[in-house]
Structure formats: C-alpha cells, structure tokens
Design a protein around this motif. Structure first.
Motif, PDB file in Angstrom:
ATOM      1  N   ARG A 214       4.354  29.264  -7.263  1.00 25.39           N
ATOM      2  CA  ARG A 214       3.389  29.912  -8.152  1.00 25.39           C
ATOM      3  C   ARG A 214       3.909  29.781  -9.577  1.00 25.39           C
ATOM      4  O   ARG A 214       5.088  29.973  -9.818  1.00 25.39           O
ATOM      5  N   GLY A 215       3.000  29.505 -10.496  1.00 26.82           N
ATOM      6  CA  GLY A 215       3.425  29.378 -11.883  1.00 26.82           C
ATOM      7  C   GLY A 215       4.437  28.253 -12.002  1.00 26.82           C
ATOM      8  O   GLY A 215       4.199  27.146 -11.545  1.00 26.82           O
ATOM      9  N   PHE A 216       5.576  28.562 -12.594  1.00 24.81           N
ATOM     10  CA  PHE A 216       6.609  27.542 -12.773  1.00 24.81           C
ATOM     11  C   PHE A 216       7.704  27.638 -11.718  1.00 24.81           C
ATOM     12  O   PHE A 216       8.669  26.905 -11.742  1.00 24.81           O
ATOM     13  N   GLN A 217       7.570  28.572 -10.799  1.00 24.21           N
ATOM     14  CA  GLN A 217       8.583  28.768  -9.762  1.00 24.21           C
ATOM     15  C   GLN A 217       8.614  27.579  -8.800  1.00 24.21           C
ATOM     16  O   GLN A 217       7.582  27.038  -8.440  1.00 24.21           O
ATOM     17  N   ILE A 218       9.810  27.187  -8.394  1.00 22.34           N
ATOM     18  CA  ILE A 218      10.003  26.149  -7.380  1.00 22.34           C
ATOM     19  C   ILE A 218      10.681  26.817  -6.196  1.00 22.34           C
ATOM     20  O   ILE A 218      11.596  27.623  -6.377  1.00 22.34           O
ATOM     21  N   SER A 219      10.249  26.471  -4.993  1.00 20.51           N
ATOM     22  CA  SER A 219      10.760  27.182  -3.828  1.00 20.51           C
ATOM     23  C   SER A 219      10.852  26.250  -2.626  1.00 20.51           C
ATOM     24  O   SER A 219       9.996  25.389  -2.438  1.00 20.51           O
ATOM     25  N   ILE A 220      11.926  26.437  -1.838  1.00 21.69           N
ATOM     26  CA  ILE A 220      12.058  25.713  -0.566  1.00 21.69           C
ATOM     27  C   ILE A 220      12.391  26.717   0.537  1.00 21.69           C
ATOM     28  O   ILE A 220      12.941  27.782   0.275  1.00 21.69           O
ATOM     29  N   ASP A 221      12.030  26.345   1.757  1.00 19.93           N
ATOM     30  CA  ASP A 221      12.408  27.103   2.941  1.00 19.93           C
ATOM     31  C   ASP A 221      13.385  26.247   3.730  1.00 19.93           C
ATOM     32  O   ASP A 221      13.317  25.021   3.672  1.00 19.93           O
ATOM     33  N   PHE A 222      14.276  26.890   4.478  1.00 19.01           N
ATOM     34  CA  PHE A 222      15.245  26.119   5.266  1.00 19.01           C
ATOM     35  C   PHE A 222      15.587  26.856   6.550  1.00 19.01           C
ATOM     36  O   PHE A 222      15.411  28.070   6.650  1.00 19.01           O
ATOM     37  N   SER A 223      16.067  26.104   7.535  1.00 19.21           N
ATOM     38  CA  SER A 223      16.585  26.704   8.764  1.00 19.21           C
ATOM     39  C   SER A 223      17.590  25.732   9.360  1.00 19.21           C
ATOM     40  O   SER A 223      17.611  24.549   9.022  1.00 19.21           O
ATOM     41  N   ASP A 224      18.407  26.258  10.268  1.00 15.46           N
ATOM     42  CA  ASP A 224      19.421  25.415  10.902  1.00 15.46           C
ATOM     43  C   ASP A 224      18.852  24.689  12.121  1.00 15.46           C
ATOM     44  O   ASP A 224      19.594  24.252  12.986  1.00 15.46           O
ATOM     45  N   GLY A 225      17.529  24.551  12.156  1.00 15.16           N
ATOM     46  CA  GLY A 225      16.892  23.734  13.189  1.00 15.16           C
ATOM     47  C   GLY A 225      16.983  24.362  14.560  1.00 15.16           C
ATOM     48  O   GLY A 225      16.730  25.552  14.731  1.00 15.16           O
ATOM     49  N   SER A 226      17.410  23.577  15.540  1.00 17.65           N
ATOM     50  CA  SER A 226      17.369  24.020  16.939  1.00 17.65           C
ATOM     51  C   SER A 226      18.323  25.179  17.227  1.00 17.65           C
ATOM     52  O   SER A 226      18.133  25.919  18.183  1.00 17.65           O
ATOM     53  N   ALA A 227      19.364  25.355  16.411  1.00 11.73           N
ATOM     54  CA  ALA A 227      20.287  26.478  16.645  1.00 11.73           C
ATOM     55  C   ALA A 227      19.569  27.818  16.464  1.00 11.73           C
ATOM     56  O   ALA A 227      19.903  28.796  17.114  1.00 11.73           O
ATOM     57  N   GLN A 228      18.605  27.854  15.564  1.00 16.93           N
ATOM     58  CA  GLN A 228      17.808  29.057  15.289  1.00 16.93           C
ATOM     59  C   GLN A 228      18.673  30.282  15.012  1.00 16.93           C
ATOM     60  O   GLN A 228      18.396  31.377  15.497  1.00 16.93           O
ATOM     61  N   GLU A 229      19.731  30.076  14.249  1.00 11.76           N
ATOM     62  CA  GLU A 229      20.608  31.199  13.917  1.00 11.76           C
ATOM     63  C   GLU A 229      20.540  31.597  12.455  1.00 11.76           C
ATOM     64  O   GLU A 229      21.029  32.649  12.076  1.00 11.76           O
ATOM     65  N   ILE A 230      19.956  30.722  11.623  1.00 12.86           N
ATOM     66  CA  ILE A 230      19.845  31.056  10.199  1.00 12.86           C
ATOM     67  C   ILE A 230      18.579  30.427   9.642  1.00 12.86           C
ATOM     68  O   ILE A 230      18.231  29.303   9.984  1.00 12.86           O
ATOM     69  N   GLN A 231      17.871  31.192   8.841  1.00 11.30           N
ATOM     70  CA  GLN A 231      16.704  30.659   8.141  1.00 11.30           C
ATOM     71  C   GLN A 231      16.567  31.409   6.835  1.00 11.30           C
ATOM     72  O   GLN A 231      17.091  32.511   6.691  1.00 11.30           O
TER      73      GLN A 231
ATOM     74  N   SER B 207      15.013  31.127   2.368  1.00 11.95           N
ATOM     75  CA  SER B 207      14.322  30.446   1.281  1.00 11.95           C
ATOM     76  C   SER B 207      15.132  30.577  -0.003  1.00 11.95           C
ATOM     77  O   SER B 207      15.932  31.498  -0.163  1.00 11.95           O
ATOM     78  N   ILE B 208      14.888  29.605  -0.865  1.00 16.88           N
ATOM     79  CA  ILE B 208      15.470  29.588  -2.208  1.00 16.88           C
ATOM     80  C   ILE B 208      14.297  29.534  -3.172  1.00 16.88           C
ATOM     81  O   ILE B 208      13.434  28.663  -3.048  1.00 16.88           O
ATOM     82  N   ARG B 209      14.272  30.441  -4.143  1.00 20.30           N
ATOM     83  CA  ARG B 209      13.231  30.410  -5.173  1.00 20.30           C
ATOM     84  C   ARG B 209      13.907  30.364  -6.534  1.00 20.30           C
ATOM     85  O   ARG B 209      14.794  31.176  -6.794  1.00 20.30           O
ATOM     86  N   ALA B 210      13.476  29.438  -7.373  1.00 20.63           N
ATOM     87  CA  ALA B 210      14.060  29.301  -8.710  1.00 20.63           C
ATOM     88  C   ALA B 210      12.952  29.373  -9.755  1.00 20.63           C
ATOM     89  O   ALA B 210      11.906  28.736  -9.609  1.00 20.63           O
ATOM     90  N   ASP B 211      13.185  30.159 -10.790  1.00 23.14           N
ATOM     91  CA  ASP B 211      12.195  30.326 -11.855  1.00 23.14           C
ATOM     92  C   ASP B 211      12.948  30.634 -13.145  1.00 23.14           C
ATOM     93  O   ASP B 211      14.116  31.029 -13.107  1.00 23.14           O
ATOM     94  N   SER B 212      12.258  30.492 -14.278  1.00 20.97           N
ATOM     95  CA  SER B 212      12.934  30.857 -15.512  1.00 20.97           C
ATOM     96  C   SER B 212      13.112  32.378 -15.539  1.00 20.97           C
ATOM     97  O   SER B 212      12.302  33.132 -14.990  1.00 20.97           O
TER      98      SER B 212
END
Length: 129
Positions: free
Chosen positions: A81-98, A100-105
């Motif tokens: 949204r706006g100027f924010q950049i964001s990604i989601d992540f997970s450790d895949g099949s292990a399903q032990e960590i998931q 997001s990272i959001r970066a904005d001014s």
C-alpha cells in the motif's frame, strides 16, 4: 518540533530465531520496538527497526537470505500500500516458521526506512533454534 533522535538499539526478545537476521546494510540497523507473545503451539514476534538503506535494499536482502535457506518467499498481497514494500516468507515443508517483512519510509524522519518484521514460530522448533 524537535528533530528525530535515534536511541540505542533494543535487545531481541528471548527465543527469537537465530536464523532470521536483523538487516545490516551500510550501517547496523537500530531495533526500536520488540514484542513477543507465547500462544498455544507457537510464539509470535514483532520487531521494528530503522535503517538508512532503501526499502528495496532491505526487501532484496531478506528475499536473498530466505531463498538461500530454501524457504518460500512471495510478494505480499496485502502489504504493498502506498510506498510500502512487503514480502511474506515461510520455511516451506517444515512449517515451523512463517512471517512477513514490511518496509516503508519512516514518518518521523524520511532519511530512515522503517521495517516491521512479524514472525510466527512453531513451538515444535524449540527455543532459539
């Protein structure tokens, strides 16, 4: 209004996963807020930090770090949204960590990028890896 003054970096909460780095660019990032909550089956961490590097630098760093580990990284559907950049992540099949990272001014001083990191870590993973 007084100019923004960056205080000392906060300590990461107990049990924060060692394989999720805090961004270090041209200079070290400063952790400004931390939160963690243990629930049934998982612990949620929210870490906010500031860096002088750009949003793109931060998101590219995390995309590369997580992909090197074989984790899944996707552009966030809700985050750009706006100027924010964001990604989601997970450790895949292990399903032990998931998360997001959001970066904005940073609204208090545009020379900084504010990064919000949200993690959900399964209690199957063990404390602090």
């Amino acid at each position: 209004m007084d100019p923004f003054s960056l205080g000392p970096s906060r300590t990461l909460p107990p049990g924060f996963p060692k394989d999720v780095p805090i961004y270090k660019g041209k200079e070290a990032s400063t952790v400004t807020e931390t939160f963690f909550q243990r629930g049934s089956g998982s612990t949620t961490f929210i870490i906010t930090f500031l860096t002088k590097d750009s949003q793109d630098d931060v998101v590219d760093f995390y995309r590369n770090e997580f992909e090197k580990k074989g984790w899944t990284v996707t552009d966030s559907a809700i985050g750009n949204r706006g100027f924010q950049i964001s990604i989601d992540f997970s450790d895949g099949s292990a399903q032990e960590i998931q998360g997001s990272i959001r970066a904005d001014s940073f609204e208090d001083d545009a020379s900084y990028t504010k990064v919000d990191m949200m993690l959900q870590v399964s209690s199957r993973r063990g404390r602090g890896n």
